[in-house]
Scaffold this motif. Structure first.
Motif, PDB file in Angstrom:
ATOM      1  N   ALA A 138       0.786  -1.187  -0.170  1.00 14.29           N
ATOM      2  CA  ALA A 138      -0.090  -0.036   0.004  1.00 14.29           C
ATOM      3  C   ALA A 138       0.706   1.259  -0.040  1.00 14.29           C
ATOM      4  O   ALA A 138       0.537   2.328  -0.650  1.00 14.29           O
TER       5      ALA A 138
ATOM      6  N   ALA B 292       2.212   2.128  -3.513  1.00  8.48           N
ATOM      7  CA  ALA B 292       0.868   2.643  -4.225  1.00  8.48           C
ATOM      8  C   ALA B 292       1.091   4.111  -4.066  1.00  8.48           C
ATOM      9  O   ALA B 292       0.706   4.763  -4.883  1.00  8.48           O
TER      10      ALA B 292
ATOM     11  N   LEU C 210      -3.436   4.934  -7.170  1.00 10.09           N
ATOM     12  CA  LEU C 210      -3.082   3.323  -7.282  1.00 10.09           C
ATOM     13  C   LEU C 210      -3.427   2.575  -6.087  1.00 10.09           C
ATOM     14  O   LEU C 210      -3.108   1.346  -5.934  1.00 10.09           O
ATOM     15  N   ASP C 211      -4.053   3.431  -5.014  1.00  6.61           N
ATOM     16  CA  ASP C 211      -4.216   2.925  -3.739  1.00  6.61           C
ATOM     17  C   ASP C 211      -4.847   1.594  -3.675  1.00  6.61           C
ATOM     18  O   ASP C 211      -6.061   1.906  -4.308  1.00  6.61           O
ATOM     19  N   PRO C 212      -4.630   0.563  -3.634  1.00  5.87           N
ATOM     20  CA  PRO C 212      -5.221  -0.800  -3.715  1.00  5.87           C
ATOM     21  C   PRO C 212      -6.341  -1.029  -2.788  1.00  5.87           C
ATOM     22  O   PRO C 212      -6.185  -0.900  -1.505  1.00  5.87           O
ATOM     23  N   LYS C 213      -7.479  -1.327  -3.321  1.00  9.54           N
ATOM     24  CA  LYS C 213      -8.682  -1.568  -2.605  1.00  9.54           C
ATOM     25  C   LYS C 213      -8.826  -3.102  -2.158  1.00  9.54           C
ATOM     26  O   LYS C 213      -8.141  -3.910  -2.987  1.00  9.54           O
TER      27      LYS C 213
ATOM     28  N   ALA D  56      -3.159  -0.944 -11.217  1.00  5.69           N
ATOM     29  CA  ALA D  56      -4.044  -0.744 -10.241  1.00  5.69           C
ATOM     30  C   ALA D  56      -4.296  -2.287  -9.726  1.00  5.69           C
ATOM     31  O   ALA D  56      -4.502  -2.592  -8.560  1.00  5.69           O
ATOM     32  N   ARG D  57      -4.653  -3.031 -10.506  1.00  6.30           N
ATOM     33  CA  ARG D  57      -5.056  -4.474 -10.248  1.00  6.30           C
ATOM     34  C   ARG D  57      -4.090  -5.221  -9.978  1.00  6.30           C
ATOM     35  O   ARG D  57      -4.151  -5.933  -8.739  1.00  6.30           O
TER      36      ARG D  57
ATOM     37  N   LEU E 241      -1.445  -4.005  -7.930  1.00  6.22           N
ATOM     38  CA  LEU E 241      -1.042  -3.799  -6.507  1.00  6.22           C
ATOM     39  C   LEU E 241      -2.257  -4.391  -5.508  1.00  6.22           C
ATOM     40  O   LEU E 241      -2.367  -4.704  -4.807  1.00  6.22           O
ATOM     41  N   GLN E 242      -3.484  -4.354  -6.249  1.00  4.23           N
ATOM     42  CA  GLN E 242      -4.598  -5.395  -5.398  1.00  4.23           C
ATOM     43  C   GLN E 242      -4.279  -6.672  -5.129  1.00  4.23           C
ATOM     44  O   GLN E 242      -4.476  -7.136  -4.015  1.00  4.23           O
TER      45      GLN E 242
ATOM     46  N   LEU F  22      -1.427  -6.927  -2.748  1.00  4.35           N
ATOM     47  CA  LEU F  22      -1.628  -6.584  -1.238  1.00  4.35           C
ATOM     48  C   LEU F  22      -2.387  -7.798  -0.758  1.00  4.35           C
ATOM     49  O   LEU F  22      -2.044  -8.117   0.359  1.00  4.35           O
TER      50      LEU F  22
END
Length: 452
Positions: free
Chosen positions: A216, A219, A246-249, A430-431, A433-434, A437
């Motif tokens: 995180a 990101a 880019l903050d991963p959800k 973004a994907r 990084l999700q 995480l």
């Protein structure tokens, strides 16, 4: 606070600053105190902006009290010493540039300034971001290399000198040192981050990356750096394609992953191979779908394609430098320039065409998965300071310009970190990084260097 401030990651530091539990000045002072205590053993820094950093930190505190915002307001960051910072020497690991002081900052540094980050200093790089190592030692064991060429950046984050650092990768210079030092290394999709104001080695292959101690955090830092700039023609022209946040959800269901033994698999140490298999088993127990997959046959030649492009472009980048300063360059760099000069234009353009085909094949391959799992390095950091390790496990992904990220996944036989590399589709950062995480939480490695 019960935890020393220098142990805080990016997001934890931002939260503490926003809640007024401490100031940026206190955070920076604690980092500088820790550096003074431990860096004589690690030697991650070539230049510390101590007084200037404290002044910037005090300004950040004033901005926060005035209600101003910034994505990294008050957070200290380190800069690899091939990236220009105005008024600070950029020596690039070479005596040729001993007196080089840029009058302007690189675009990534300007973006950090805009985000309110505190530039703490410049970190050691291998000579001109290539092979010949600098002075930095691995925080887990000073007899071992930290990897390269972004040696100081990886070591500085691992040693808790700074919560984030910038590096670059032309082959394996972010992913490998991050794996060796037990931190997160993230190389975004090619073109997402401007290279303006950064030493050019290979116009085709050079990419900017970040080091942090969590996915995180990576990101957050990368998000502050992304964006097209007119002074870098290779930065992405279609900004609509670029994920700015880019903050991963958190994922609502487990990802679909491909476990890939790349063409370099046979070079890996036994404990690295075993750690990879254990990591796959752990992810499967967490509910992740992990399918063993084989890359198309065309990728068997990818390392030759990368070498042709890198050596051809590197030779032409450094030709004038070699002509003037051959005796001040290392034997390894002179050899690359000499060999690259012999590569014909026809062979170079054929390699570029092969790269385009490989990018297309990898894109087709990755459409079936959320990400690909593979090795980041041969294994533990070698017990030497004479070289920085083998980049072969990063070559394919750098060549294709896709996003790659490594997370710590355990310790090897000598108590040094091992890692797991994740690779995503182009512009699917973004994907990725999700997914990273998710994998970071499932694997759950929380080890620290012994002195920390």
């Amino acid at each position: 606070m019960s935890e020393a401030l220098h142990h805080l990651g990016v997001k934890a530091a931002l939260q503490g600053l926003r809640e007024d539990r401490f100031t940026s000045e206190a955070l920076v002072r604690d980092c500088l105190t820790h550096i003074a205590r431990l860096d004589p053993k690690i030697e991650a820094w070539v230049w510390l902006k101590s007084e200037a950093a404290l002044e910037t930190a005090r300004a950040a505190d004033q901005h926060r009290r005035a209600g101003k915002q910034g994505a990294l307001l008050g957070v200290p960051v380190a800069i690899k010493d091939i990236i220009d910072v105005r008024g600070v020497p950029t020596r690039m690991g070479s005596p040729v540039f001993e007196d080089n002081v840029p009058s302007t900052s690189a675009r990534v540094v300007l973006r950090l300034d805009e985000a309110g980050a505190v530039i703490l200093g410049k970190t050691v790089t291998a000579e001109l971001a290539y092979f010949s190592p600098g002075k930095t030692r691995n925080p887990w064991n000073p007899a071992h290399t930290p990897g390269g060429s972004s040696s100081g950046s990886a070591a500085a984050v691992a040693a808790r000198f700074v919560p984030a650092a910038l590096g670059t990768q032309t082959n394996g210079s972010v992913i490998r040192p991050a794996a060796f030092c037990g931190v997160v290394g993230y190389k975004p999709s090619s073109g997402l981050i401007s290279r303006s104001g950064i030493l050019k080695f290979s116009q085709t292959l050079d990419q900017v990356g970040v080091f942090t101690r969590g996915v995180a955090d990576a990101a957050v830092v990368a998000s502050a750096l992304i964006g097209r700039t007119p002074d870098d023609p290779d930065s992405l022209s279609d900004f609509a394609l670029v994920p700015q946040d880019l903050d991963p959800k958190p994922l609502f269901q487990p990802p679909r992953l491909a476990a890939v033994r790349s063409p370099a698999w046979h070079l890996a140490d036994a404990d690295q191979q075993e750690n990879f298999l254990q990591s796959v088993a752990t992810l499967r127990r967490a509910g992740t779908s992990v399918e063993a997959a084989v890359l198309p046959d065309a990728f068997q030649l990818a390392h030759d394609v990368h070498r042709t492009i890198m050596h051809y472009e590197g030779a032409r980048t450094f030709a004038a430098l070699q002509e003037q300063h051959r005796d001040r360059l290392s034997a390894e760099l002179n050899r690359l320039i000499d060999n690259g000069a012999q590569i014909t234009e026809a062979a170079y353009y054929a390699a570029l065409e092969s790269r385009t085909r490989l990018q297309s094949e990898l894109g087709d391959f990755l459409r079936r998965y959320d990400a690909l799992l593979t090795l980041p390095a041969r294994g533990e950091a070698p017990a030497t300071l004479e070289h920085t390790g083998d980049p072969a496990f990063c070559t394919l992904w750098t060549l294709c310009g896709v996003p790659a990220l490594t997370i710590p996944s355990g310790l090897g036989a000598h108590g040094m970190p091992l890692g797991l590399q994740l690779v995503g589709g182009y512009l699917q950062d973004a994907r990725l990084l999700q997914v990273a995480l998710w994998c970071e939480e499932a694997i759950g490695f929380r080890g620290n260097p012994p002195e920390l």
